[in-house]
Write a protein that holds these residues in place. Structure first.
Motif, PDB file in Angstrom:
ATOM      1  N   ALA A 453       0.856  -1.183   0.000  1.00 36.17           N
ATOM      2  CA  ALA A 453       0.000   0.000   0.000  1.00 36.17           C
ATOM      3  C   ALA A 453       0.895   1.238   0.000  1.00 36.17           C
ATOM      4  N   SER A 454       0.286   2.406  -0.041  1.00 36.94           N
ATOM      5  CA  SER A 454       1.070   3.633  -0.117  1.00 36.94           C
ATOM      6  C   SER A 454       1.881   3.895   1.150  1.00 36.94           C
ATOM      7  N   ALA A 455       1.367   3.473   2.289  1.00 36.55           N
ATOM      8  CA  ALA A 455       2.037   3.790   3.548  1.00 36.55           C
ATOM      9  C   ALA A 455       2.806   2.622   4.144  1.00 36.55           C
ATOM     10  N   SER A 456       2.504   1.390   3.725  1.00 37.72           N
ATOM     11  CA  SER A 456       3.187   0.236   4.293  1.00 37.72           C
ATOM     12  C   SER A 456       3.099  -0.946   3.340  1.00 37.72           C
ATOM     13  N   ALA A 457       3.994  -1.914   3.565  1.00 40.87           N
ATOM     14  CA  ALA A 457       3.989  -3.172   2.816  1.00 40.87           C
ATOM     15  C   ALA A 457       3.828  -4.309   3.815  1.00 40.87           C
TER      16      ALA A 457
END
Length: 582
Positions: A453-457
């Motif tokens: 995702a944009s903020a975390s993997a």
């Protein structure tokens, strides 16, 4: 028949020489492509090289209805002599060659003739495509040669022209051809690379047109002119011609041209022929020693810069063939897993035998030998779960004893601790690490799921069996071990080996691509186990402007990586700069 026929109303501007041999299935289509929609005054000279099918009947029948078509039987044997005879009969001011199973696109001859008429150059070269019943492709897409129209240049100004030494995608002034005594040799294979190299070097100026001027038909099997020789005969014929080409290029005294030539030989043309010769065990016949001797003679002139840039497995194959060890070269070739065939590892003893032979040859640098040792000998030993048999260990010790300088790791080496410790032991002649009981080195782990995702993997991993206490997930920039940072300690969990690993922007110290690996302590020290993921299963839930993303991969198992993007203002500035430079 047809030798007295002339172009209606005067001499032709262009003579097209078409050698034929058993091309009855395709020759009508070839002749139609030449005689229709070319927009030039031309003659087509068909020289038949002892066809046994209906080629002769087809071309002679067509010659009865078209005075531009001349049909003769070759006075010699082979495609080279057929082309030479056709060139001697040609009456046009300009000369073109076309094989009897290929096609010339509409307007191609007109495009080349227009360029030469305007520039006064000695020859012009155009783009080409290859095609088969299933697909069409461009072999020249990455050459950066046919991107624009060029007139009046020299080979020194565009040495990449040497990458293409086929005779059929070009047009020559016939007086230039005759004055330079250019001719095709009578050899089983590759009879155009010497005359084309000669022409490129002799031409005062050359034109390049971006038009596709030729369509080469890729035919399976051994029926085409370029496929009739066996692998040994073909390789010997090719290498004998490359020796002449290398002498011509060396005589030009241009370093840029020499660099292109040796890159072409080592990375493309030479590799194709040597690989085919090694892969097809047609031959332990009389021709095989000739191939090895010719390759050895040819590579005496190789430029060190291009040689050292060649992949170590290719260096090894070339070196082993030139030394007559085709058996070992075949074993190395199998490790590359070409043409959808799974790679076959050498194994430790075989790898040591190959390494010893390469070391004795003196043809590979210490850096190349060390890289080969790491990939094949050290890797094989690290992957061996069981202790080595005493006899195998003794044989291995005999082989590696002369290789201490190659196996001893340099002081600045950043390799993994297990590889370093094993290489130190091998260099010292100490195999005690390999003959005692030891646990298996963990293999790469395939993750269950990977979502970015944009903020975390988020990575879900099912650990393969018991993992030692203190094992740690880490992130690292590939090739830069000093960037490694811990993510999450793997703690024992009752009844489950599944772990969920989360990577955030703050876990990544800088912009760029980061790989996720598992750090494990083993019998040889710390090992970094790659995490792999099936590329199509990766879930990308990223926004255009988010801080994290992942690069798309089409298929196969790939390393688990995550990309930290630059800050938004910097990305916007880069987009603006790219737009200004277009």
């Amino acid at each position: 028949m047809g030798e007295e026929q002339v172009w209606p109303g005067g001499e032709p501007d262009v003579s097209v020489v078409v050698p034929t041999h058993d091309v009855g299935e395709w020759v009508d289509e070839c002749l139609s492509s030449l005689l229709d929609d070319q927009g030039v005054a031309l003659e087509v000279v068909v020289v038949d090289d002892r066809s046994t099918d209906d080629t002769w009947e087809r071309v002679t029948s067509r010659a009865l209805t078209d005075p531009r078509l001349r049909v003769v039987r070759s006075t010699g044997s082979g495609g080279g002599q057929a082309r030479n005879y056709g060139a001697a009969l040609a009456r046009g001011k300009f000369l073109v060659f076309c094989d009897g199973d290929d096609l010339v696109p509409a307007g191609a001859l007109e495009a080349m003739l227009s360029s030469l008429s305007s520039s006064g150059s000695d020859m012009v070269v155009g783009d080409f495509l290859k095609f088969s019943p299933m697909r069409t492709w461009s072999p020249t897409a990455r050459w950066n040669v046919f991107t624009e129209r060029r007139a009046g240049i020299t080979i020194a100004e565009l040495p990449a022209l040497l990458r293409n030494r086929a005779c059929w995608n070009r047009m020559f002034r016939r007086d230039f051809w005759v004055e330079n005594a250019i001719a095709f040799p009578s050899v089983p294979r590759s009879n155009d690379i010497v005359p084309m190299t000669t022409a490129l070097l002799a031409a005062r100026t050359i034109d390049v047109v971006p038009d596709v001027v030729y369509l080469y038909r890729e035919r399976p099997g051994a029926s085409s002119m370029t496929s009739r020789a066996g692998s040994s005969t073909s390789a010997a014929s090719y290498l004998s011609q490359e020796l002449v080409c290398a002498q011509l290029v060396a005589g030009a005294g241009d370093e840029g041209l020499a660099a292109v030539y040796w890159s072409l030989f080592l990375g493309s043309d030479g590799w194709v022929h040597v690989r085919r010769f090694v892969r097809e065990p047609e031959g332990a016949g009389a021709v095989e020693p000739d191939v090895c001797a010719l390759l050895d003679q040819h590579l005496h002139g190789v430029r060190a810069r291009q040689w050292d840039r060649t992949e170590v497995e290719r260096q090894a194959v070339y070196t082993l063939v030139r030394g007559g060890r085709v058996d070992l070269a075949r074993a190395v070739l199998l490790t590359t897993g070409e043409e959808d065939v799974a790679p076959v590892p050498l194994g430790a003893v075989r790898a040591a035998e190959v390494l010893a032979e390469l070391h004795r040859s003196g043809h590979m640098s210490s850096a190349s030998l060390r890289a080969f040792a790491d990939r094949h000998l050290v890797a094989a030993l690290l992957a061996t779960p069981a202790p080595l048999d005493a006899a195998v260990a003794a044989r291995l010790l005999d082989l590696v004893r002369p290789l201490a300088d190659v196996l001893r790791p340099p002081a600045t080496d950043d390799e993994s601790a297990p590889a370093r410790r094993l290489r130190e032991s091998l260099a010292a002649g100490d195999l005690s690490l390999l003959v005692g009981e030891r646990p298996t080195i963990p293999a790469p782990v395939t993750v269950s799921s990977y979502r970015v995702a944009s903020a975390s993997a988020e990575i879900v991993v099912d650990l393969p069996g018991p993992v030692p206490a203190g094992a740690t997930f880490t992130v690292v920039k590939p090739g830069r071990p000093s960037t490694r940072r811990p993510l999450d300690v793997v703690e024992a969990e009752k009844g489950s080996r599944t772990r969920r690993v989360v990577v955030t922007r703050s876990d990544l110290a800088s912009e760029g691509t980061w790989a996720v690996e598992l750090e494990v302590s083993t019998w040889l020290g710390t090992v970094y186990v790659p995490l792999l993921v099936d590329a199509p299963s990766v879930v990308r839930d990223v926004t255009r402007w988010g801080p994290l993303t992942v690069r798309r991969k089409k298929r196969g198992l790939v390393p688990v990586t995550v990309v930290r993007r630059p800050p938004l203002p910097r990305r916007a500035l880069r987009r603006l700069e790219r737009g200004l430079h277009r």
